[in-house]
Scaffold this active site. Structure first.
Site, PDB file in Angstrom:
ATOM      1  N   TYR A  12       0.821  -1.218   0.000  1.00  0.00           N
ATOM      2  CA  TYR A  12       0.000   0.000   0.000  1.00  0.00           C
ATOM      3  C   TYR A  12       0.860   1.275   0.000  1.00  0.00           C
ATOM      4  O   TYR A  12       0.828   2.064  -0.958  1.00  0.00           O
ATOM      5  CB  TYR A  12      -0.932  -0.057   1.207  1.00  0.00           C
ATOM      6  CG  TYR A  12      -1.768   1.170   1.464  1.00  0.00           C
ATOM      7  CD1 TYR A  12      -2.407   1.849   0.430  1.00  0.00           C
ATOM      8  CD2 TYR A  12      -1.926   1.641   2.768  1.00  0.00           C
ATOM      9  CE1 TYR A  12      -3.184   2.971   0.692  1.00  0.00           C
ATOM     10  CE2 TYR A  12      -2.707   2.746   3.037  1.00  0.00           C
ATOM     11  CZ  TYR A  12      -3.330   3.416   1.993  1.00  0.00           C
ATOM     12  OH  TYR A  12      -4.093   4.517   2.265  1.00  0.00           O
ATOM     13  N   SER A 125       6.460   3.656  12.948  1.00  0.00           N
ATOM     14  CA  SER A 125       5.055   3.894  13.248  1.00  0.00           C
ATOM     15  C   SER A 125       4.895   4.691  14.527  1.00  0.00           C
ATOM     16  O   SER A 125       5.706   4.580  15.450  1.00  0.00           O
ATOM     17  CB  SER A 125       4.385   2.527  13.410  1.00  0.00           C
ATOM     18  OG  SER A 125       3.129   2.675  14.010  1.00  0.00           O
ATOM     19  N   TYR A 150       3.529  -6.715  16.817  1.00  0.00           N
ATOM     20  CA  TYR A 150       3.749  -5.849  15.651  1.00  0.00           C
ATOM     21  C   TYR A 150       4.436  -4.544  16.083  1.00  0.00           C
ATOM     22  O   TYR A 150       5.458  -4.151  15.536  1.00  0.00           O
ATOM     23  CB  TYR A 150       2.430  -5.535  14.936  1.00  0.00           C
ATOM     24  CG  TYR A 150       2.571  -4.350  14.009  1.00  0.00           C
ATOM     25  CD1 TYR A 150       3.206  -4.481  12.784  1.00  0.00           C
ATOM     26  CD2 TYR A 150       2.132  -3.073  14.398  1.00  0.00           C
ATOM     27  CE1 TYR A 150       3.392  -3.382  11.959  1.00  0.00           C
ATOM     28  CE2 TYR A 150       2.311  -1.976  13.574  1.00  0.00           C
ATOM     29  CZ  TYR A 150       2.944  -2.132  12.360  1.00  0.00           C
ATOM     30  OH  TYR A 150       3.135  -1.039  11.567  1.00  0.00           O
ATOM     31  N   LYS A 154       8.504  -2.760  15.432  1.00  0.00           N
ATOM     32  CA  LYS A 154       8.912  -1.423  14.980  1.00  0.00           C
ATOM     33  C   LYS A 154       9.917  -0.812  15.954  1.00  0.00           C
ATOM     34  O   LYS A 154      10.895  -0.181  15.554  1.00  0.00           O
ATOM     35  CB  LYS A 154       7.683  -0.515  14.810  1.00  0.00           C
ATOM     36  CG  LYS A 154       6.761  -0.942  13.670  1.00  0.00           C
ATOM     37  CD  LYS A 154       7.439  -0.822  12.308  1.00  0.00           C
ATOM     38  CE  LYS A 154       6.638  -1.433  11.179  1.00  0.00           C
ATOM     39  NZ  LYS A 154       7.360  -1.508   9.900  1.00  0.00           N
TER      40      LYS A 154
END
Ligand code: UDP
Length: 337
Positions: A12, A125, A150, A154
């Site tokens: 994306y 993020s 997740y 990061k």
């Protein structure tokens, strides 16, 4: 012409960034394993830019394949997007996330060092901040214990890159994204959620399209102006452009530290209800929704202080929430065809 490796370049954010890079005269080489996208994205990029990027179907977990790529292709910089990104899935399959997001980063950094590739942009993020005490969030806000594997990948990745810069010539910029939404104006590329969307905007567009019966708003009792949670939604095209200027900062040696961090958001917070109303207005649609209980792991509010990115990168978001929601809806309609 500088050659840039974009890992996850058919994803994306990756695909939108490849478009901006090619429009800024960078030569792009994409590595993608197609685990969460399709080859049609390459056609979309080619149609928008009139230029087909070089494509390599490589799984970054395959160390030999990564080594081979670097042996055969000389690149000047790397933008590393390739990663697994579903928060819920990461809770259920933590080891998959550590393998996909951490092992691959290590292989990539090893090969970059081996082949004297010194410039890296890393996809980070705003989850690293958790629920920040002070809003808007500056880059100086403390890093919080991650709420999911997740999010932890990061944080760990930022630490790995920081350590690598201390013992090598590596120069890196970590861009901490807030909530990327929307798609390219051409409607040739956009977000491709597989299965039931976890994120707000694809859930909204699928509900408006009749694919989902109703949108559930997770929590109406947050301490915000309307009780729903607040995020900083940034148009993916603005976000993509931040990568181009970050790369130029590395190439012109303007960075002030071997690893720099920048918040990439609009600076404006919007509640879930505000996003729904903006979607309805921008697209002349009414949405079915109901308020349900909070989603585990969600925070109350996050939006960026973008002063540092404005000043140092000379970048700021230009497109509006309505622009993003219009493009998201047009893309949803396009997917039907
Ligand atoms: N959200 C929601 N319903 C959904 C999906 C998301 O109410 O079906 C809310 C979610 O609780 C959060 C916001 O929308 O407050 C943005 O969620 P998203 O998953 O898109 O991004 P996040 O901020 O969690 O990374």
């Amino acid at each position: 012409m500088k050659k840039i490796l974009v890992t996850g370049g058919l994803g994306y954010i990756g695909s939108h960034t490849v478009v901006e890079l090619q429009n800024s005269d960078f030569e792009v080489l994409i590595i993608d394993d197609l685990s969460n996208t399709t080859m049609t994205v390459l056609d979309g990029i080619t149609a928008i830019t009139n230029k087909k990027p070089n494509f390599f179907k490589i799984d970054l977990k395959n160390k030999d394949a990564v080594a081979n790529f670097f042996k055969e292709n000389k690149v000047d910089g790397v933008i590393h997007f390739a990663a697994s990104k579903a928060v819920g899935e990461s809770v259920k399959q933590p080891l998959k996330y550590y393998e996909n997001n951490i092992n691959t980063l290590i292989y990539l950094l090893q090969e970059m060092e081996q082949n004297k590739v010194k410039n890296l942009i890393f996809s980070s993020s705003c989850t690293v901040y958790g629920q920040a005490k002070v809003l808007p969030i500056t880059e100086k806000a403390p890093i919080k214990i991650a709420a999911s594997p997740y999010g932890n990948t990061k944080q760990i990745a930022e630490e790995i890159i920081a350590d690598a810069t201390k013992v090598s010539d590596l120069k890196a910029i970590a861009l901490r994204y807030f909530n990327p939404i929307g798609g390219h104006d051409s409607i040739l590329i956009g977000e491709l959620p597989i299965g039931e969307p976890q994120n707000l905007i694809p859930y909204i567009t699928q509900t408006a399209a009749g694919i989902r019966k109703e949108l559930s708003i997770f929590g109406g009792d947050y301490d915000t102006y309307d009780g729903t949670a607040v995020r900083d939604y940034i148009h993916v095209v603005d976000l993509a452009k931040a990568h181009v200027v970050a790369l130029q900062r590395l190439f012109t040696k303007k960075q002030k530290a071997a690893l720099e961090f920048f918040n990439i958001g609009t600076g404006k917070g919007s509640s879930v209800l505000e996003v729904i109303y903006a979607f309805e207005k921008a697209n002349n649609k009414t949405l079915n929704y109901k308020i349900v209980s909070r989603r585990a792991g969600d925070i109350t509010a996050a939006y960026a202080d973008t002063t540092l990115a404005n000043k140092e990168l000379g970048w700021k978001s230009e497109l509006t929430l309505e622009d993003a929601l219009r493009s998201a809806w047009l893309w949803q309609e396009e997917l039907k065809k």
